[in-house]
Design a protein around this motif. Structure first.
Motif, PDB file in Angstrom:
ATOM      1  N   MET A  74       0.666  -1.219   0.090  1.00 47.04           N
ATOM      2  CA  MET A  74       0.210   0.033  -0.164  1.00 47.04           C
ATOM      3  C   MET A  74       0.786   1.179  -0.114  1.00 47.04           C
ATOM      4  N   GLU A  75       1.824   1.198   0.741  1.00 46.31           N
ATOM      5  CA  GLU A  75       2.791   2.373   0.664  1.00 46.31           C
ATOM      6  C   GLU A  75       3.375   2.528  -0.661  1.00 46.31           C
ATOM      7  N   ARG A  76       3.706   1.665  -1.372  1.00 46.67           N
ATOM      8  CA  ARG A  76       4.328   1.871  -2.841  1.00 46.67           C
ATOM      9  C   ARG A  76       3.236   1.980  -3.675  1.00 46.67           C
ATOM     10  N   ASP A  77       2.015   1.930  -3.459  1.00 42.55           N
ATOM     11  CA  ASP A  77       1.012   2.071  -4.514  1.00 42.55           C
ATOM     12  C   ASP A  77       0.803   3.578  -4.884  1.00 42.55           C
ATOM     13  N   ALA A  78       0.440   3.904  -5.954  1.00 45.97           N
ATOM     14  CA  ALA A  78       0.418   5.251  -6.592  1.00 45.97           C
ATOM     15  C   ALA A  78      -0.576   5.776  -6.067  1.00 45.97           C
ATOM     16  N   THR A  79      -1.862   5.371  -5.891  1.00 42.94           N
ATOM     17  CA  THR A  79      -3.132   5.727  -5.434  1.00 42.94           C
ATOM     18  C   THR A  79      -3.094   6.122  -3.663  1.00 42.94           C
ATOM     19  N   TRP A  80      -2.547   4.964  -3.269  1.00 42.73           N
ATOM     20  CA  TRP A  80      -2.605   4.879  -1.571  1.00 42.73           C
ATOM     21  C   TRP A  80      -1.330   5.481  -1.000  1.00 42.73           C
ATOM     22  N   GLY A  81      -0.222   5.524  -1.686  1.00 41.00           N
ATOM     23  CA  GLY A  81       0.950   5.970  -1.106  1.00 41.00           C
ATOM     24  C   GLY A  81       0.945   7.421  -0.633  1.00 41.00           C
ATOM     25  N   PRO A  82       0.401   8.413  -1.582  1.00 41.42           N
ATOM     26  CA  PRO A  82       0.313   9.984  -1.245  1.00 41.42           C
ATOM     27  C   PRO A  82      -0.450  10.444  -0.004  1.00 41.42           C
ATOM     28  N   VAL A  83      -1.404   9.241   0.506  1.00 41.93           N
ATOM     29  CA  VAL A  83      -2.143   9.600   1.634  1.00 41.93           C
ATOM     30  C   VAL A  83      -1.695   9.189   2.978  1.00 41.93           C
ATOM     31  N   VAL A  84      -0.587   8.114   2.806  1.00 42.74           N
ATOM     32  CA  VAL A  84      -0.068   7.342   3.798  1.00 42.74           C
ATOM     33  C   VAL A  84       1.083   8.011   4.441  1.00 42.74           C
ATOM     34  N   LEU A  85       1.114   8.426   5.378  1.00 41.48           N
ATOM     35  CA  LEU A  85       2.030   9.230   6.206  1.00 41.48           C
ATOM     36  C   LEU A  85       3.512   8.361   6.682  1.00 41.48           C
ATOM     37  N   ALA A  86       3.345   7.421   7.084  1.00 42.56           N
ATOM     38  CA  ALA A  86       3.996   6.313   7.820  1.00 42.56           C
ATOM     39  C   ALA A  86       4.154   4.774   7.557  1.00 42.56           C
ATOM     40  N   PRO A  87       5.207   4.150   7.645  1.00 40.48           N
ATOM     41  CA  PRO A  87       4.797   2.807   7.392  1.00 40.48           C
ATOM     42  C   PRO A  87       3.662   2.095   8.438  1.00 40.48           C
ATOM     43  N   LEU A  88       3.138   0.893   7.839  1.00 43.55           N
ATOM     44  CA  LEU A  88       2.015   0.210   8.502  1.00 43.55           C
ATOM     45  C   LEU A  88       2.799  -0.177  10.257  1.00 43.55           C
ATOM     46  N   ASN A  89       1.688   0.267  11.080  1.00 41.80           N
ATOM     47  CA  ASN A  89       2.576  -0.013  12.538  1.00 41.80           C
ATOM     48  C   ASN A  89       1.304  -1.117  12.956  1.00 41.80           C
ATOM     49  N   ILE A  90       2.094  -2.280  13.470  1.00 40.99           N
ATOM     50  CA  ILE A  90       1.398  -3.393  13.839  1.00 40.99           C
ATOM     51  C   ILE A  90       1.409  -3.461  15.335  1.00 40.99           C
ATOM     52  N   LEU A  91       0.314  -3.359  16.036  1.00 38.77           N
ATOM     53  CA  LEU A  91       0.456  -3.219  17.500  1.00 38.77           C
ATOM     54  C   LEU A  91       0.735  -4.493  18.116  1.00 38.77           C
ATOM     55  N   GLY A  92       0.326  -5.571  17.428  1.00 43.13           N
ATOM     56  CA  GLY A  92       0.395  -7.016  17.962  1.00 43.13           C
ATOM     57  C   GLY A  92      -0.833  -7.530  18.438  1.00 43.13           C
ATOM     58  N   VAL A  93      -0.692  -8.576  19.049  1.00 41.35           N
ATOM     59  CA  VAL A  93      -2.103  -9.192  19.581  1.00 41.35           C
ATOM     60  C   VAL A  93      -2.787  -8.460  20.593  1.00 41.35           C
ATOM     61  N   GLU A  94      -3.960  -8.009  20.125  1.00 47.39           N
ATOM     62  CA  GLU A  94      -4.729  -7.202  21.131  1.00 47.39           C
ATOM     63  C   GLU A  94      -5.522  -7.604  22.119  1.00 47.39           C
ATOM     64  N   SER A  95      -6.094  -8.892  21.760  1.00 52.92           N
ATOM     65  CA  SER A  95      -6.850  -9.821  22.952  1.00 52.92           C
ATOM     66  C   SER A  95      -7.058 -11.218  22.234  1.00 52.92           C
TER      67      SER A  95
END
Length: 353
Positions: A289-310
Motif C-alpha cells: 500500500m505504501e508503494r501504491d500510486a493511489t494510496w502512497g500519497p495519503v499514507v504518512l508512515a509505514p504500517l504499525n502493527i501493534l500486535g495481539v490485542e486480545s
C-alpha cells in the motif's frame, strides 16, 4: 415657462447620465481590481467575474432607480400634486442635504458588503492555495473564517448604515441606543444560556478547535462539521441526519481530522495459525500500500502493527494502524481490510479455528 421645462428635462437627463457614468466607472474599477488579483485557475477566475457581474447588475439597478426617483420627484415638484405647488428650492435643498446622503449611505453600504464578500472569498482562496502543500487543514480553516467574517461584516455594515439613515431623517438615535442597551441587559439576564453559547463559540473559533469540513465527534455523536456559528455547531452524522449542538452544551469534542489521523484495523486469526507468518503477511500488505500510486500519497508512515490485542472466542485479535492525511482514514482502513482479507485467503490463513 419653457425655460423651466427645459431645465426639468436637462435635470432628468443629467441624473440618468450621472448614473450611467457611475456604473461605467464601477465596472472599470472592478475589472482592474480582478485583473490585479492574478487568479490563475480558470474556474476560480470565472467565479470571481460572475460575482463582479452580479455586483455591477445590482449597482445598475440601484443607480437607475435613484435617477428615476429623482426624476419623478422633480416632475412632481414642477407640476404639483393634489393642487399644492412644491417649491423647487425647498425640494432641491432637501435633496442636496439629506436625499443625496441617504442614497450614498444605501449604495455605499451595499457596495461595501459586496466588495467585502469578494475580498473575503479571495482571502479564503489565497490561504487555501498557499498552505495546500504544507497543511491541508488551512483550507477548512479558511472556509470557517470566511463564513464568520462574512456574517460579521454584513451585520456590522447594516447596523451602522441604519444608524446613519436615521440621523439623516433627523431621528435622534441616542434614545434608541440607550433603550437597546437596557433591553439587551435585561435579555442577557434572562438568556444566560444564549450568552453562554456565544461565549463558548467565540473561544471555540479563537482556539481553532474544529473547522468546517472536519470529521469530529461531539458529545458522542460522530460526523462531518457543516457549519460553525457563534451559537451552534451543525454536524451531519453517518446516517445523513443533521445534528445541531449549542456551543455551551458541548462537553466533549474530539477532532478526528486535525493534522493527521490513524486508520485502525483489527483482524482475527485462529489460535492454530503461525502468528509470525500472519504478521509477515500483514507487513507485506502494508508495504504494498505504501508503494501504491493511489494510496502512497495519503499514507504518512509505514504500517504499525501493534500486535495481539486480545484473545477470545477461539481467535486472536491483531491490531494495526496506518498514519494518514486527515479525512482519509476511513478509505485507507477499508482498503487495508480488503487487501489483508485477500492475502489471508490466498495463503490459507484461517480467521477462526
Amino acid at each position: 415657462m419653457h425655460d423651466a421645462r427645459f431645465v426639468l428635462i436637462g435635470a432628468i437627463v443629467l441624473a440618468f447620465g450621472l448614473a450611467a457614468i457611475a456604473i461605467s466607472l464601477v465596472r472599470s474599477m472592478l475589472h482592474r481590481a480582478i485583473e490585479a488579483l492574478e487568479i490563475g485557475e480558470r474556474e476560480r477566475r470565472e467565479a470571481v467575474h460572475a460575482r463582479a457581474r452580479q455586483l455591477v447588475g445590482a449597482l445598475t439597478l440601484v443607480a437607475y432607480g435613484v435617477a428615476a426617483i429623482a426624476s419623478v420627484s422633480l416632475t412632481l415638484a414642477r407640476l404639483g400634486v393634489g393642487g399644492i405647488r412644491w417649491d423647487p428650492r425647498v425640494l432641491g435643498r432637501w435633496v442636496l442635504l439629506h436625499g443625496v446622503n441617504a442614497g450614498i449611505i444605501f449604495v455605499g453600504a451595499y457596495v461595501v458588503i459586496r466588495v467585502a464578500n469578494l475580498a473575503i472569498e479571495h482571502l479564503q482562496y489565497k490561504l487555501g492555495r498557499r498552505h495546500a502543500q504544507a497543511d491541508l487543514e488551512w483550507q477548512r480553516r479558511a472556509a470557517t473564517l470566511s463564513g464568520i467574517l462574512t456574517s460579521l461584516v454584513t451585520a456590522s455594515v447594516i447596523f451602522f448604515a441604519i444608524l446613519m439613515l436615521l440621523r439623516e431623517l433627523s431621528i435622534d438615535v441616542v434614545p434608541i441606543l440607550t433603550g437597546a442597551g437596557i433591553a439587551g441587559l435585561a435579555i442577557g439576564f434572562g438568556a444566560q444560556n444564549l450568552v453562554r453559547d456565544v461565549i463558548s463559540g467565540f473561544f471555540l473559533i479563537l482556539e481553532d478547535q474544529v473547522r468546517v469540513g472536519d470529521l469530529a465527534r461531539i458529545n458522542g455523536v460522530g460526523g462531518t462539521v457543516e457549519q460553525i456559528n457563534l451559537r451552534t455547531i451543525v454536524l451531519r452524522d453517518v446516517e445523513g441526519a443533521v445534528q445541531v449542538f449549542p456551543n455551551g452544551t458541548i462537553t466533549t469534542l474530539a477532532n478526528l481530522s486535525k493534522q493527521y489521523a490513524y486508520a485502525i484495523v483489527d483482524v482475527k486469526v485462529a489460535y492454530s495459525e503461525n502468528i509470525d507468518r500472519v504478521l509477515g503477511t500483514i507487513r507485506e500488505v502494508g508495504t504494498a500500500m505504501e508503494r501504491d500510486a493511489t494510496w502512497g500519497p495519503v499514507v504518512l508512515a509505514p504500517l504499525n502493527i501493534l500486535g495481539v490485542e486480545s484473545l477470545g472466542d477461539g481467535a486472536a485479535t491483531i491490531r494495526m494502524k496506518f498514519k494518514t492525511l486527515p479525512l482519509n482514514q476511513g478509505n485507507v482502513a477499508n482498503e487495508l481490510r480488503r487487501r489483508v482479507m485477500a492475502a489471508f485467503v490466498g495463503r490459507g490463513i484461517k480467521p477462526y479455528g
